[in-house]
Design an enzyme around this catalytic site. Structure first.
Site, PDB file in Angstrom:
ATOM      1  N   CYS A 143       2.241  -4.269   0.282  1.00 66.19           N
ATOM      2  CA  CYS A 143       2.069  -4.003   1.702  1.00 66.19           C
ATOM      3  C   CYS A 143       1.286  -2.363   1.769  1.00 66.19           C
ATOM      4  O   CYS A 143       0.520  -2.140   2.616  1.00 66.19           O
ATOM      5  CB  CYS A 143       3.639  -3.598   2.297  1.00 66.19           C
ATOM      6  SG  CYS A 143       4.534  -4.930   1.935  1.00 66.19           S
ATOM      7  N   ASP A 144       1.631  -1.594   0.722  1.00 63.55           N
ATOM      8  CA  ASP A 144       1.173  -0.438   1.419  1.00 63.55           C
ATOM      9  C   ASP A 144       0.326   0.377   0.120  1.00 63.55           C
ATOM     10  O   ASP A 144      -0.362   1.410   0.185  1.00 63.55           O
ATOM     11  CB  ASP A 144       2.533   0.808   1.230  1.00 63.55           C
ATOM     12  CG  ASP A 144       3.302   0.565   2.454  1.00 63.55           C
ATOM     13  OD1 ASP A 144       2.800  -0.110   3.467  1.00 63.55           O
ATOM     14  OD2 ASP A 144       4.470   0.327   2.263  1.00 63.55           O
TER      15      ASP A 144
ATOM     16  N   CYS B  56       7.056  -1.558  -1.216  1.00 65.04           N
ATOM     17  CA  CYS B  56       6.230  -2.667  -1.606  1.00 65.04           C
ATOM     18  C   CYS B  56       4.884  -2.381  -1.631  1.00 65.04           C
ATOM     19  O   CYS B  56       4.379  -1.858  -0.676  1.00 65.04           O
ATOM     20  CB  CYS B  56       6.370  -3.662  -0.023  1.00 65.04           C
ATOM     21  SG  CYS B  56       5.217  -5.139  -0.117  1.00 65.04           S
TER      22      CYS B  56
END
Length: 314
Positions: free
Chosen positions: A141-142, A138
């Site tokens: 997300c990261d 992701c």
């Protein structure tokens, strides 16, 4: 009706942000929900390290710790959390019948499906070992953790193109590893990637190994046409080859799209089966974020509460 079979008002299947949020709302409504955690208690966030984009955690939080907070909050209001995997369902009549671990049967007036989706991986040992330490499925997300660095992403579809474009806004350079000589993405997404000077597409390449001991330091590649091997020095490796919704057990009864995502009626979490609701990544192939999953978990609990009231079962 067999009196020996347990009867519950609200059965929640799955224990990620969607399932636990549904449990919080249902429990506060006095519906005594029973939640089965599934094969991965806490969902995908339990294999995520730092979470910095969920509201309410100004200093960030570790994924497993966050899901433990969700579980405690659900239990505080009376949710019964059980470990077990739903292995069979029968939604052909009311109340709905569910089998746990191929042995225990119970019936439920309403069922909330929050089984999530699992990222598809390449299957490399190094990919698994470094998951959460520079390997991620992701970018949204990261990616923030690797701002200003050179990173690599593997995949050739719309998701890979979207995530490569996202990474290019915060990273120094993005290597896009594509095993064929073309992208599968839509034309507009292809154009966006191919015209981006910060994205370098490596055609006809496959990932042999993710490099690094305790964190990602690079990636080893093989050219499918020449057989040539080379290494790239990168700080992160993103896998964007798709997700697999965990919905197989429901396919006989629930309407799904061609990829197995549950179809819900617009503006609700209602499925084609009265009294069965779906939330989180099991029905969302677009956003796939913890906060959106939690939002639909709230919706599912409210939809279930209204259904029970309409059926005079609450």
């Amino acid at each position: 009706m067999n009196k020996d079979i347990e009867h519950v008002k609200v059965l929640i299947i799955g224990s990620g942000p969607a399932g636990y949020t549904a449990a919080i709302y249902a429990a506060r409504a006095g519906l005594n929900p029973v939640l089965y955690t599934g094969a991965q208690p806490g969902g995908q966030l339990t294999i995520t390290t730092d979470v910095e984009n969920y509201p309410g955690y100004p200093d960030g939080v570790m994924g497993p710790e966050m899901m433990e907070d969700f579980r405690k909050q659900a239990e505080r209001f009376g949710t019964e959390v059980r470990y077990g995997l739903i292995t069979q369902v029968d939604f052909s009549q009311m109340p709905h019948k569910v089998t746990v671990d191929d042995s225990v049967e119970l019936i439920a007036d309403t069922v909330i499906i929050s089984t999530g989706a699992s990222a598809k991986w390449l299957g490399l040992e190094s990919e698994s070992r470094l998951n959460g330490r520079g390997v991620s499925a992701c970018a949204v997300c990261d990616g923030f953790f690797f701002r200003g660095q050179e990173v690599a992403i593997v995949g050739g579809g719309d998701t890979a193109c979207e995530e490569a474009s996202y990474l290019s806004n915060i990273c120094k350079k993005v290597y896009m590893i594509v095993r064929r000589d073309e992208l599968r993405a839509s034309q507009i997404m292809q154009k966006r990637v191919l015209s981006n000077p910060k994205i370098e597409v490596l055609w006809n390449h496959e990932t042999v190994q993710v490099l690094g001991d305790d964190e990602v330091t690079g990636v080893a590649l093989k050219n499918n046409l020449t057989g040539e091997h080379k290494e790239l020095s990168v700080g992160a490796f993103f896998v964007a080859i798709g997700h697999e919704p965990n919905t197989e057990v429901f396919k006989q009864f629930i309407d799904m799209d061609e990829n197995g995502y549950i179809q819900t009626k617009p503006g609700s979490t209602k499925t084609n089966i009265p009294g069965v609701f779906a939330c989180g990544d099991a029905q969302d192939n677009v956003y796939r974020q913890a906060v959106t999953a939690a939002g639909t978990g709230c919706m599912a609990a409210l939809d279930a509460e209204r259904f029970l009231a309409e059926q005079e079962l609450a």
